[in-house]
Scaffold this active site. Sequence first.
Site, PDB file in Angstrom:
ATOM      1  N   TRP A 102      87.717  74.591  83.160  1.00  0.00           N
ATOM      2  CA  TRP A 102      88.466  74.098  82.002  1.00  0.00           C
ATOM      3  C   TRP A 102      88.753  72.613  82.077  1.00  0.00           C
ATOM      4  O   TRP A 102      88.712  71.907  81.059  1.00  0.00           O
ATOM      5  CB  TRP A 102      89.743  74.914  81.814  1.00  0.00           C
ATOM      6  CG  TRP A 102      89.407  76.278  81.294  1.00  0.00           C
ATOM      7  CD1 TRP A 102      89.501  77.468  81.949  1.00  0.00           C
ATOM      8  CD2 TRP A 102      88.868  76.580  80.002  1.00  0.00           C
ATOM      9  NE1 TRP A 102      89.053  78.496  81.151  1.00  0.00           N
ATOM     10  CE2 TRP A 102      88.660  77.978  79.950  1.00  0.00           C
ATOM     11  CE3 TRP A 102      88.533  75.807  78.884  1.00  0.00           C
ATOM     12  CZ2 TRP A 102      88.136  78.618  78.829  1.00  0.00           C
ATOM     13  CZ3 TRP A 102      88.009  76.439  77.770  1.00  0.00           C
ATOM     14  CH2 TRP A 102      87.827  77.823  77.745  1.00  0.00           C
ATOM     15  N   ASP A 172      97.478  70.291  81.581  1.00  0.00           N
ATOM     16  CA  ASP A 172      97.135  71.534  80.898  1.00  0.00           C
ATOM     17  C   ASP A 172      97.703  72.677  81.728  1.00  0.00           C
ATOM     18  O   ASP A 172      97.194  73.005  82.797  1.00  0.00           O
ATOM     19  CB  ASP A 172      95.610  71.639  80.778  1.00  0.00           C
ATOM     20  CG  ASP A 172      95.149  72.934  80.120  1.00  0.00           C
ATOM     21  OD1 ASP A 172      95.983  73.834  79.910  1.00  0.00           O
ATOM     22  OD2 ASP A 172      93.938  73.047  79.840  1.00  0.00           O
ATOM     23  N   LYS A 196      98.109  83.612  77.673  1.00  0.00           N
ATOM     24  CA  LYS A 196      98.122  84.004  79.085  1.00  0.00           C
ATOM     25  C   LYS A 196      99.488  84.593  79.441  1.00  0.00           C
ATOM     26  O   LYS A 196      99.599  85.746  79.810  1.00  0.00           O
ATOM     27  CB  LYS A 196      97.839  82.808  79.994  1.00  0.00           C
ATOM     28  CG  LYS A 196      96.605  81.999  79.628  1.00  0.00           C
ATOM     29  CD  LYS A 196      95.315  82.761  79.799  1.00  0.00           C
ATOM     30  CE  LYS A 196      94.120  81.829  79.599  1.00  0.00           C
ATOM     31  NZ  LYS A 196      92.830  82.538  79.630  1.00  0.00           N
TER      32      LYS A 196
END
Length: 367
Positions: A102, A172, A196
Amino acid sequence: MNHLNFSGGPGVLPATVLAETQQAIECVPEVGLSILGISHRSDWFAGVVDEAERNIRQLLQLPESHAVLFLQGGATLQFSMIPMLLLRHRRQTADYLRTGYWSAKAIPEARLEGDVRVLWDGEPWGFRRLPRPDELAYSDTAAYLHYVSNETVEGIQFHAIPGLDRVTRVCDMSSDFLSRPFDPERFDLIYAHAQKNIGPAGVTVVILRRDLLHRAPDGLPTLLDYRTHLNAHSIYNTPPVFAIYVVLLVTRWLLNDIGGLDRMDAINRQKAASLYEVIDDSDGFYDGWAAREDRSLMNVVFRLPTADLEAAFLHQATDQGFSGLKGHRSLGGIRASIYNAMTPEAVDSLCRFMWEFADANHSTGEF
């Protein structure tokens, strides 16, 4: 059979939140309408946004110097909005840590806006570990430092905050936001999509230091300008009412049922320790992907000795009600994601299955 959701995302939601959500889909009692049909311009929904923000502030002990926004577009849109704000038209370089799948995705988007330096790249180590402090040559003049706190694909997580406090720090936190306490004043911008730990897909929480907005360049598209959403209290255009409402319910659960982030962190550490104990005590049958000091508390990634054993493991796990254990398509293997709402009892059940599977295959001589 009700399966246990060990998927990398969307993650499991608390049982009480699911029950409240089911009720809200039928009818929100204080409104008399389904949550799916309540106006985003209603006073009720403005109160939802206000309470969700207050709860996040309470959980993080967040000062008024930082604003809380509920945006759309996932973390992926933040890959662009952040350099638009902090890098466009600047004679500076942004520093990025490339620690996994990511964080690597964020770098090409930033390069559309200005100069980017990859301060550290974990690819030569297979993204199995994070940088050590002596491997990072920080720049005092960087526009900002960007990193991902937890890489869901590889199962590696920062357990200390990298960077220089005098340089703008951007993180992030999509996969570990509200899973543990941290000092929010050390961050200038945090972003986390919800699916999540904090809700369903459709909403992204952004926390940013208000004075960052003084650096906004001219000519930003209206919807991609943080000031637009701050001035509109996150209701500039039609927001994801349902998703934000569920975030509210999850923050209530964290505050009232769990008792805050210190307690949530203790529960998450217990769950992760149970799974890593199986891996470490399996005599090599299970091979953990991440370096031990960088292991994630959210995503436990491991391999089995052969592809056939991995296939059998996944097949039998599914039959026994464990869902979402197949590793990310870019890496393969097995991944058990144990986000906030995954109960210790469910993790214990997975551990028992892992022991039984290992014992059966040891005894048959397949390993």
